[in-house]
Design a protein around this motif. Structure first.
Motif, PDB file in Angstrom:
ATOM      1  N   TYR A 173      -9.944   0.652-109.869  1.00 48.37           N
ATOM      2  CA  TYR A 173      -9.638   1.559-110.973  1.00 48.37           C
ATOM      3  C   TYR A 173      -8.904   2.750-110.357  1.00 48.37           C
ATOM      4  CZ  TYR A 173     -10.454   4.646-114.997  1.00 48.37           C
ATOM      5  OH  TYR A 173     -10.300   5.498-116.075  1.00 48.37           O
ATOM      6  N   PHE A 174      -7.582   2.727-110.433  1.00 47.12           N
ATOM      7  CA  PHE A 174      -6.757   3.668-109.689  1.00 47.12           C
ATOM      8  C   PHE A 174      -6.118   4.681-110.639  1.00 47.12           C
ATOM      9  CE2 PHE A 174      -6.830  -0.444-107.579  1.00 47.12           C
ATOM     10  CZ  PHE A 174      -7.298  -0.103-106.313  1.00 47.12           C
ATOM     11  N   LYS A 175      -6.367   5.956-110.379  1.00 46.21           N
ATOM     12  CA  LYS A 175      -5.839   7.011-111.234  1.00 46.21           C
ATOM     13  C   LYS A 175      -4.518   7.551-110.685  1.00 46.21           C
ATOM     14  CE  LYS A 175     -10.210   8.721-113.105  1.00 46.21           C
ATOM     15  NZ  LYS A 175     -11.087   9.900-113.251  1.00 46.21           N
ATOM     16  N   ALA A 176      -3.645   7.955-111.606  1.00 46.56           N
ATOM     17  CA  ALA A 176      -2.362   8.531-111.227  1.00 46.56           C
ATOM     18  C   ALA A 176      -1.935   9.550-112.281  1.00 46.56           C
ATOM     19  CB  ALA A 176      -1.297   7.443-111.097  1.00 46.56           C
ATOM     20  N   HIS A 177      -1.060  10.446-111.884  1.00 44.64           N
ATOM     21  CA  HIS A 177      -0.447  11.383-112.817  1.00 44.64           C
ATOM     22  C   HIS A 177       0.999  10.971-113.048  1.00 44.64           C
ATOM     23  CE1 HIS A 177      -3.316  15.084-112.360  1.00 44.64           C
ATOM     24  NE2 HIS A 177      -3.833  14.095-113.056  1.00 44.64           N
ATOM     25  N   MET A 178       1.417  11.010-114.301  1.00 45.75           N
ATOM     26  CA  MET A 178       2.807  10.725-114.664  1.00 45.75           C
ATOM     27  C   MET A 178       3.388  11.998-115.268  1.00 45.75           C
ATOM     28  SD  MET A 178       4.354   7.791-117.245  1.00 45.75           S
ATOM     29  CE  MET A 178       3.930   6.450-116.145  1.00 45.75           C
ATOM     30  N   LYS A 179       4.475  12.480-114.668  1.00 42.50           N
ATOM     31  CA  LYS A 179       5.093  13.723-115.126  1.00 42.50           C
ATOM     32  C   LYS A 179       6.492  13.431-115.633  1.00 42.50           C
ATOM     33  CE  LYS A 179       5.823  18.519-113.710  1.00 42.50           C
ATOM     34  NZ  LYS A 179       5.648  19.504-112.609  1.00 42.50           N
ATOM     35  N   PHE A 180       6.789  13.888-116.853  1.00 39.69           N
ATOM     36  CA  PHE A 180       8.073  13.620-117.492  1.00 39.69           C
ATOM     37  C   PHE A 180       8.989  14.839-117.397  1.00 39.69           C
ATOM     38  CE2 PHE A 180       4.936  10.895-119.435  1.00 39.69           C
ATOM     39  CZ  PHE A 180       5.575   9.681-119.543  1.00 39.69           C
ATOM     40  N   TYR A 233      16.489  10.573-120.520  1.00 46.71           N
ATOM     41  CA  TYR A 233      17.736  10.442-119.759  1.00 46.71           C
ATOM     42  C   TYR A 233      17.493  10.534-118.253  1.00 46.71           C
ATOM     43  CZ  TYR A 233      19.552  11.016-124.415  1.00 46.71           C
ATOM     44  OH  TYR A 233      19.788  10.835-125.749  1.00 46.71           O
ATOM     45  N   SER A 234      16.355  11.132-117.883  1.00 39.48           N
ATOM     46  CA  SER A 234      15.922  11.142-116.483  1.00 39.48           C
ATOM     47  C   SER A 234      14.530  10.525-116.424  1.00 39.48           C
ATOM     48  CB  SER A 234      15.887  12.569-115.928  1.00 39.48           C
ATOM     49  OG  SER A 234      17.181  13.122-115.887  1.00 39.48           O
ATOM     50  N   PRO A 235      14.184   9.897-115.300  1.00 37.67           N
ATOM     51  CA  PRO A 235      12.907   9.193-115.212  1.00 37.67           C
ATOM     52  C   PRO A 235      11.730  10.116-114.934  1.00 37.67           C
ATOM     53  CG  PRO A 235      14.081   9.004-113.142  1.00 37.67           C
ATOM     54  CD  PRO A 235      15.009   9.710-114.089  1.00 37.67           C
ATOM     55  N   PRO A 236      10.528   9.691-115.294  1.00 37.96           N
ATOM     56  CA  PRO A 236       9.327  10.423-114.897  1.00 37.96           C
ATOM     57  C   PRO A 236       8.999  10.141-113.435  1.00 37.96           C
ATOM     58  CG  PRO A 236       8.713   8.451-116.071  1.00 37.96           C
ATOM     59  CD  PRO A 236      10.214   8.503-116.098  1.00 37.96           C
ATOM     60  N   SER A 237       7.999  10.826-112.926  1.00 40.23           N
ATOM     61  CA  SER A 237       7.491  10.555-111.580  1.00 40.23           C
ATOM     62  C   SER A 237       6.034  10.152-111.699  1.00 40.23           C
ATOM     63  CB  SER A 237       7.627  11.783-110.676  1.00 40.23           C
ATOM     64  OG  SER A 237       6.873  12.868-111.191  1.00 40.23           O
ATOM     65  N   ILE A 238       5.558   9.388-110.725  1.00 39.53           N
ATOM     66  CA  ILE A 238       4.163   8.946-110.710  1.00 39.53           C
ATOM     67  C   ILE A 238       3.570   9.253-109.346  1.00 39.53           C
ATOM     68  CG2 ILE A 238       2.602   6.973-110.819  1.00 39.53           C
ATOM     69  CD1 ILE A 238       4.482   5.639-112.753  1.00 39.53           C
ATOM     70  N   ARG A 239       2.407   9.887-109.355  1.00 36.32           N
ATOM     71  CA  ARG A 239       1.678  10.157-108.111  1.00 36.32           C
ATOM     72  C   ARG A 239       0.245   9.655-108.255  1.00 36.32           C
ATOM     73  NH1 ARG A 239       1.619  15.897-105.075  1.00 36.32           N
ATOM     74  NH2 ARG A 239       3.647  15.060-104.424  1.00 36.32           N
ATOM     75  N   HIS A 260      -0.375   0.876 -99.733  1.00 33.56           N
ATOM     76  CA  HIS A 260       0.656   0.001-100.295  1.00 33.56           C
ATOM     77  C   HIS A 260       2.000   0.357 -99.679  1.00 33.56           C
ATOM     78  CE1 HIS A 260       3.429  -1.708-103.303  1.00 33.56           C
ATOM     79  NE2 HIS A 260       2.436  -2.487-103.658  1.00 33.56           N
ATOM     80  N   PRO A 261       2.859  -0.632 -99.411  1.00 31.57           N
ATOM     81  CA  PRO A 261       4.159  -0.347 -98.816  1.00 31.57           C
ATOM     82  C   PRO A 261       5.025   0.622 -99.602  1.00 31.57           C
ATOM     83  CG  PRO A 261       3.680  -2.686 -98.632  1.00 31.57           C
ATOM     84  CD  PRO A 261       2.601  -2.091 -99.497  1.00 31.57           C
ATOM     85  N   ASN A 262       4.817   0.725-100.911  1.00 33.46           N
ATOM     86  CA  ASN A 262       5.682   1.550-101.747  1.00 33.46           C
ATOM     87  C   ASN A 262       4.994   2.795-102.290  1.00 33.46           C
ATOM     88  OD1 ASN A 262       6.511  -1.651-102.650  1.00 33.46           O
ATOM     89  ND2 ASN A 262       7.999  -0.359-101.600  1.00 33.46           N
ATOM     90  N   VAL A 263       3.909   3.210-101.638  1.00 38.02           N
ATOM     91  CA  VAL A 263       3.216   4.439-102.008  1.00 38.02           C
ATOM     92  C   VAL A 263       3.177   5.355-100.784  1.00 38.02           C
ATOM     93  CG1 VAL A 263       1.062   5.477-102.824  1.00 38.02           C
ATOM     94  CG2 VAL A 263       1.814   3.267-103.739  1.00 38.02           C
ATOM     95  N   TYR A 264       3.746   6.546-100.927  1.00 39.16           N
ATOM     96  CA  TYR A 264       3.755   7.508 -99.833  1.00 39.16           C
ATOM     97  C   TYR A 264       2.341   8.008 -99.549  1.00 39.16           C
ATOM     98  CZ  TYR A 264       8.868   7.868-100.079  1.00 39.16           C
ATOM     99  OH  TYR A 264      10.216   7.590-100.049  1.00 39.16           O
ATOM    100  N   GLU A 265       2.185   8.631 -98.393  1.00 39.61           N
ATOM    101  CA  GLU A 265       0.865   9.127 -97.989  1.00 39.61           C
ATOM    102  C   GLU A 265       0.306  10.129 -98.986  1.00 39.61           C
ATOM    103  OE1 GLU A 265      -1.265  11.246 -94.086  1.00 39.61           O
ATOM    104  OE2 GLU A 265       0.816  10.558 -93.996  1.00 39.61           O
ATOM    105  N   ASN A 266       1.188  10.911 -99.635  1.00 40.54           N
ATOM    106  CA  ASN A 266       0.719  11.900-100.612  1.00 40.54           C
ATOM    107  C   ASN A 266       0.448  11.290-101.982  1.00 40.54           C
ATOM    108  OD1 ASN A 266       3.279  11.436-101.602  1.00 40.54           O
ATOM    109  ND2 ASN A 266       3.906  13.580-101.639  1.00 40.54           N
ATOM    110  N   GLY A 267       0.651   9.978-102.132  1.00 39.66           N
ATOM    111  CA  GLY A 267       0.375   9.293-103.393  1.00 39.66           C
ATOM    112  C   GLY A 267       1.587   9.044-104.257  1.00 39.66           C
ATOM    113  N   ASP A 268       2.747   9.606-103.908  1.00 40.05           N
ATOM    114  CA  ASP A 268       3.955   9.389-104.716  1.00 40.05           C
ATOM    115  C   ASP A 268       4.350   7.916-104.686  1.00 40.05           C
ATOM    116  OD1 ASP A 268       4.198  12.016-105.435  1.00 40.05           O
ATOM    117  OD2 ASP A 268       5.720  12.513-103.947  1.00 40.05           O
TER     118      ASP A 268
END
Length: 240
Positions: free
Chosen positions: A53-60, A66-72, A79-87
Motif C-alpha cells: 500500500y504505497f502512498k504518493a503525492h500528485m501535484k498539478f 497543457y503541462s504534466p503533474p508530478s508524482i512523489r 524501483h529503477p524509475n523512482v529517485y531516492e527522494n521518491g520522485d
C-alpha cells in the motif's frame, strides 16, 4: 490558477469518484486545494508488490492539462524509475519536447489528451515492467536486470520489494485499511451510496466549479474528505 485547469481537474475528480481506477485510492490533501492530491496504490496481486500500500503525492501545475503533474512517493519504493527522494520518473509525465539524449520519443511524453486515469494505469504498468535503460535509481536498475537475467535465481531485487510491500501493508492495517491480495478484491470497485456524508463530499467539489453538480451517488460513504478509490469498502471488510 487557470479556470481551464480547475475545470479539467473538477471533471477528472468527479470521474474518479463515480468510476474509480482499480487498485487506487485518491483524495485531496486539503479540501480547498484541487491541485494537490494524495494517491495510494495497492500492490497488484500476483506481482512482487502484492499486499503493498504505497502512498504518493500528485501535484498539478497551474496550466494543467497543457503541462504534466508530478508524482512523489511518500512510501519507500525500491524501483529503477523512482529517485531516492521518491520522485517518479516516467515518460508520460515528461514535457513533450524533442530530447534525443533521453531516448524517449515526443509521442511517449505528456500531451493534453492524457489524464489522471491514464497516469495511474501507466504507474501500475511501470511498477511491473520498469524501464531499466533510463533509470532514476541505477542500483535498483542493475539489481532488477540481474534478477531478470538470472531467470529468478538472484532474489535480491524481489526480496527488497516484498519486504517493502509487507511493511507498507502493516502500516495500512494500523490505519484500518484493508489491502486486497486477491484479483477479485483488487478489481472490485466500491458501491456508491447516498447519505448526508455523500452530500458533504459533493459540496466540497462544488467549491471549485459551480457549473458541475456532483450527484450524491458519485461519492461513497467514506468520502467525507473528498476521497475516491479503486479499493473496496472497509465496512464490508473488503477495502478502504
Amino acid at each position: 490558477m487557470s479556470s481551464a485547469a480547475v475545470r479539467a481537474l473538477s471533471l477528472e475528480y468527479k470521474s474518479l469518484l463515480s468510476d474509480p481506477v482499480e487498485g487506487f485510492r485518491v483524495k485531496l490533501i486539503k479540501e480547498e486545494n484541487l491541485f494537490e492530491w494524495e494517491v495510494a496504490i495497492f500492490g497488484p496481486p500476483q506481482t512482487l508488490y502484492e499486499g503493498g500500500y504505497f502512498k504518493a503525492h500528485m501535484k498539478f501545475p497551474s496550466d494543467y492539462p497543457y503541462s504534466p503533474p508530478s508524482i512523489r512517493f511518500l512510501s519507500k519504493v525500491w524501483h529503477p524509475n523512482v529517485y531516492e527522494n521518491g520522485d517518479l520518473c516516467i515518460s508520460i509525465l515528461h514535457p513533450p519536447i524533442d530530447d534525443p539524449q533521453s531516448g524517449e520519443l515526443p509521442c511517449e511524453r505528456w500531451n493534453p489528451t492524457q489524464n489522471v486515469r491514464t497516469i495511474l494505469l501507466s504507474v501500475i504498468s511501470l511498477l511491473n515492467e520498469p524501464n531499466s535503460f533510463s533509470p532514476a535509481n541505477v542500483d535498483a536498475s542493475v539489481m532488477y536486470r540481474r534478477w531478470k537475467d538470472s531467470q529468478g535465481k538472484d532474489n535480491e531485487y524481489p526480496n527488497i520489494i516484498r519486504k517493502q510491500a509487507l511493511a507498507a501493508k502493516a502500516e495500512a492495517e494500523k490505519e484500518g485499511i484493508f489491502v486486497p491480495t486477491t484479483l477479485e478484491d483488487y478489481c472490485r470497485k466500491p458501491a456508491a451510496k447516498s447519505s448526508d456524508s455523500d452530500k458533504q463530499g459533493s459540496q466540497m467539489i462544488d467549491f471549485y466549479d459551480d457549473d458541475f453538480d456532483f450527484a450524491d451517488d458519485d461519492v461513497s460513504d467514506d468520502d467525507d474528505e473528498g476521497e475516491a478509490g479503486g479499493g473496496v469498502d472497509d465496512d464490508s471488510g473488503n477495502g478502504d
